[in-house]
Design a protein around this motif. Structure first.
Motif, short mmCIF file in Angstrom:
data_model
loop_
_atom_site.label_atom_id
_atom_site.label_comp_id
_atom_site.label_asym_id
_atom_site.label_seq_id
_atom_site.Cartn_x
_atom_site.Cartn_y
_atom_site.Cartn_z
N ILE A 21 0.81 -1.40 -0.40
CA ILE A 21 0.40 -0.22 -0.14
C ILE A 21 0.73 1.17 0.05
N LYS A 22 2.19 1.23 0.66
CA LYS A 22 3.15 2.40 0.82
C LYS A 22 3.24 2.59 -0.57
N GLN A 23 3.95 1.62 -0.70
CA GLN A 23 3.56 1.45 -2.27
C GLN A 23 3.11 2.25 -3.28
N LEU A 24 2.18 2.15 -3.82
CA LEU A 24 1.42 1.86 -4.35
C LEU A 24 0.74 3.65 -4.36
N GLU A 25 0.89 4.60 -3.38
CA GLU A 25 0.46 5.84 -2.75
C GLU A 25 1.42 6.42 -3.47
N GLN A 26 2.41 5.96 -3.98
CA GLN A 26 3.72 6.79 -3.68
C GLN A 26 3.19 6.89 -5.65
N HIS A 27 2.87 5.37 -6.53
CA HIS A 27 2.37 5.50 -7.42
C HIS A 27 1.68 7.27 -8.51
N PRO A 28 2.01 7.62 -9.32
CA PRO A 28 1.56 8.68 -9.49
C PRO A 28 0.31 8.78 -10.60
N GLU A 29 0.40 7.49 -11.15
CA GLU A 29 -1.23 7.28 -11.47
C GLU A 29 -3.09 6.73 -10.65
N ILE A 30 -2.31 6.93 -9.31
CA ILE A 30 -3.35 6.42 -8.85
C ILE A 30 -3.75 7.14 -7.16
N ALA A 31 -4.92 7.74 -7.60
CA ALA A 31 -5.56 8.81 -6.51
C ALA A 31 -5.89 7.82 -4.99
N GLY A 32 -5.81 7.09 -5.10
CA GLY A 32 -6.51 6.33 -3.37
C GLY A 32 -6.04 4.51 -3.14
N VAL A 33 -5.88 4.33 -2.09
CA VAL A 33 -5.13 2.68 -1.84
C VAL A 33 -5.89 2.93 -0.33
N SER A 34 -6.71 1.54 -0.42
CA SER A 34 -7.80 1.23 1.47
C SER A 34 -7.17 -0.22 1.42
N PRO A 35 -6.87 -0.17 2.47
CA PRO A 35 -6.90 -1.99 2.93
C PRO A 35 -7.96 -2.49 3.46
N PHE A 36 -8.22 -3.73 3.08
CA PHE A 36 -10.02 -4.48 2.99
C PHE A 36 -9.89 -5.71 3.92
N LEU A 37 -10.62 -6.14 4.83
CA LEU A 37 -10.86 -7.18 4.90
C LEU A 37 -11.97 -8.43 4.28
N GLY A 38 -11.92 -9.30 3.30
CA GLY A 38 -13.68 -9.81 3.92
C GLY A 38 -14.19 -10.37 3.83
N SER A 39 -15.06 -10.96 4.61
CA SER A 39 -15.67 -12.42 4.65
C SER A 39 -17.03 -12.31 5.49
N GLN A 40 -17.21 -13.97 5.05
CA GLN A 40 -18.75 -14.14 4.99
C GLN A 40 -19.29 -14.27 6.89
N ALA A 41 -20.49 -13.53 6.74
CA ALA A 41 -20.42 -13.39 8.08
C ALA A 41 -22.58 -13.39 8.10
N ILE A 42 -23.31 -14.34 9.51
CA ILE A 42 -24.56 -13.71 9.57
C ILE A 42 -24.60 -13.30 10.55
N PHE A 43 -25.77 -11.93 10.21
CA PHE A 43 -25.77 -10.78 10.98
C PHE A 43 -26.96 -11.40 11.88
N ARG A 44 -27.47 -10.69 13.45
CA ARG A 44 -28.32 -11.06 13.74
C ARG A 44 -28.68 -9.63 15.15
N LEU A 45 -30.00 -10.03 14.56
CA LEU A 45 -30.37 -8.77 15.46
C LEU A 45 -32.64 -9.68 16.20
N GLY A 46 -32.37 -10.25 17.23
CA GLY A 46 -33.59 -10.45 17.89
C GLY A 46 -33.91 -12.23 17.16
N ILE A 47 -34.63 -11.98 16.50
CA ILE A 47 -35.17 -13.54 15.61
C ILE A 47 -34.69 -12.74 14.10
N ALA A 48 -34.75 -11.69 14.29
CA ALA A 48 -34.21 -11.76 12.57
C ALA A 48 -32.75 -12.19 12.09
N GLN A 49 -32.25 -13.19 11.05
CA GLN A 49 -31.23 -12.94 10.62
C GLN A 49 -30.88 -12.83 9.45
#
Length: 420
Positions: A107-135
């Motif tokens: 990411i540090k190297q990419l942020e110095q690249h002249p063609e790049i406007a921005g870089v963001s780290p990301f961590l993605g995963s599947q998940a279950i969301f629960r609120l009361g009986i709703a999921q």
């Protein structure tokens, strides 16, 4: 209308002598171009909205680590010799993590690249969301919200709350509006998030976001990177993706190849990521062009028939014109002018009708929810688009009128006079 040219004057007299047929032929061109403007404008407008929302909500280039799908088993690697048995018990598949190694250094190297406007780290995963009986199942996205907002303008599409509060709320959670509706969640609610490893975190809703892409809004939720790492029980250097925003998206394909070669991880550009949808768009465009072409061809046949009728009825007039000195090219000009006059006025009416239909339908509130969410249908109203429709209509009518005009120019006046 006053015409100075005798040829144009004769063409107008012919058309006015067959008012009903002329109007029918003109309406054929009018409806053909109006449908062109409406149908193609709708398709083009929808595709433009989708591409804009895709560009605004997804990375131009995404660097990720793809698991090795062609790995060999231990038995294959054992190097078995002839007349030799190899027995392996309780073979287990190696647990591979989709981690981008040295992610923060990249990411540090990419942020110095002249063609790049921005870089963001990301961590993605599947998940279950629960609120009361709703999921509901979905995808949790661990992000640095400030960098993510810089790339995708998330705050601009915030429905409720302030997404930047995620930075100051360690157990914060931003829900897609579709996911919030599925759970019945509101600001301040505590949602239980369960990872594939069985880890549960109770996170507080600090914002509700709308990307405009329905399927994304039904499944996506943002959390802090640290919360995502806790859900997956991984260390603070663990990243699954590096999202990149370019200054010029047209260079996405070229730069994705460069980054793949430089860092050894797949770099997918936004066009390849949405290749299936763009394939559907190509088919839609082909069908639209074929339908519109069919309508204009039918209109062309109408013009062809009317001109042929006029030629047969005006045989004697053509003979007289030739007898008094009119040349073949004059006769050809007269009948070709008739076709172009029909095409011109039919085309102008078609543009007006098409624009009016776009305005009327575009003003009706529809709350469309397909690939993308739109309150009103979007049409392409670029002047170039209207100019193309008009020129295309004129070409079709010119082609339709050329054959009768050529036939009229070949008439021999002697044969006509002898037959009378």
């Amino acid at each position: 209308m006053k015409a100075k040219s005798p040829n144009i004057k004769i063409a107008l007299i012919h058309l006015l002598s067959k008012k009903r047929q002329t109007i029918v032929a003109m309406l054929g061109v009018t409806f053909g171009i109006a449908i062109f403007i409406f149908q193609a404008g709708l398709m083009s407008g929808f595709q433009t909205v989708f591409i804009e929302q895709t560009i605004n909500t997804t990375a131009n280039i995404r660097i990720y680590n793809e698991p090795d799908k062609d790995r060999h088993s231990i038995l294959e690697n054992a190097g078995k010799k002839e007349n030799e048995w190899v027995v392996i018990r309780n073979q287990k598949v190696k647990d591979e993590q989709p981690k981008v190694k040295n992610g923060y250094q990249i990411i540090k190297q990419l942020e110095q690249h002249p063609e790049i406007a921005g870089v963001s780290p990301f961590l993605g995963s599947q998940a279950i969301f629960r609120l009361g009986i709703a999921q509901s199942s979905g995808r949790v996205s661990g992000v640095n919200i400030e960098k993510e907002n810089l790339l995708f303008d998330l705050s601009e599409n915030t429905v409720e709350g302030n997404i930047l509060n995620l930075q100051n709320t360690p157990n914060g959670l931003i829900l897609g509006i579709g996911l919030a509706e599925l759970l019945g969640a509101k600001l301040g609610d505590n949602i239980t998030v369960v990872s594939p490893k069985g880890v549960e975190l109770i996170l507080k809703v600090v914002g509700i976001h709308r990307s405009g892409i329905v399927e994304v809004d039904k499944t996506r939720a943002f959390v802090n990177l640290r919360s995502a790492q806790q859900l997956l029980q991984v260390d603070g250097s663990y990243l699954t993706d590096i999202n990149i925003k370019l200054k010029n998206i047209d260079k996405a394909e070229q730069l994705s190849k460069e980054f793949t070669n430089r860092y050894g991880f797949p770099a997918q550009n936004w066009k390849d990521a949405n290749a299936n949808i763009f394939g559907v768009f190509k088919i839609q465009n082909m069908i639209t062009v074929l339908v519109i072409l069919s309508i204009l061809v039918v209109s062309g046949f109408g013009i062809f028939n009317i001109l042929m009728m006029i030629i047969y009825e005006k045989m004697q007039d053509i003979a007289i014109l030739k007898a008094i000195g009119y040349k073949d090219r004059d006769i050809r000009t007269i009948f070709l002018s008739e076709s172009l006059i029909i095409g011109f006025f039919g085309g102008i009416l078609g543009l007006l009708l098409g624009f009016t239909l776009q305005e009327i339908v575009g003003s009706i509130r529809m709350n469309v929810k397909g690939f993308v969410a739109m309150e009103h249908l979007q049409f392409n109203q670029s002047p170039y688009f209207f100019a193309f429709a008009f020129v295309f209509g004129m070409i079709v009518t010119a082609i339709a009128g050329y054959m009768p005009a050529r036939k009229a120019s070949k008439i021999d006046p002697v044969d006509i006079i002898r037959s009378k």
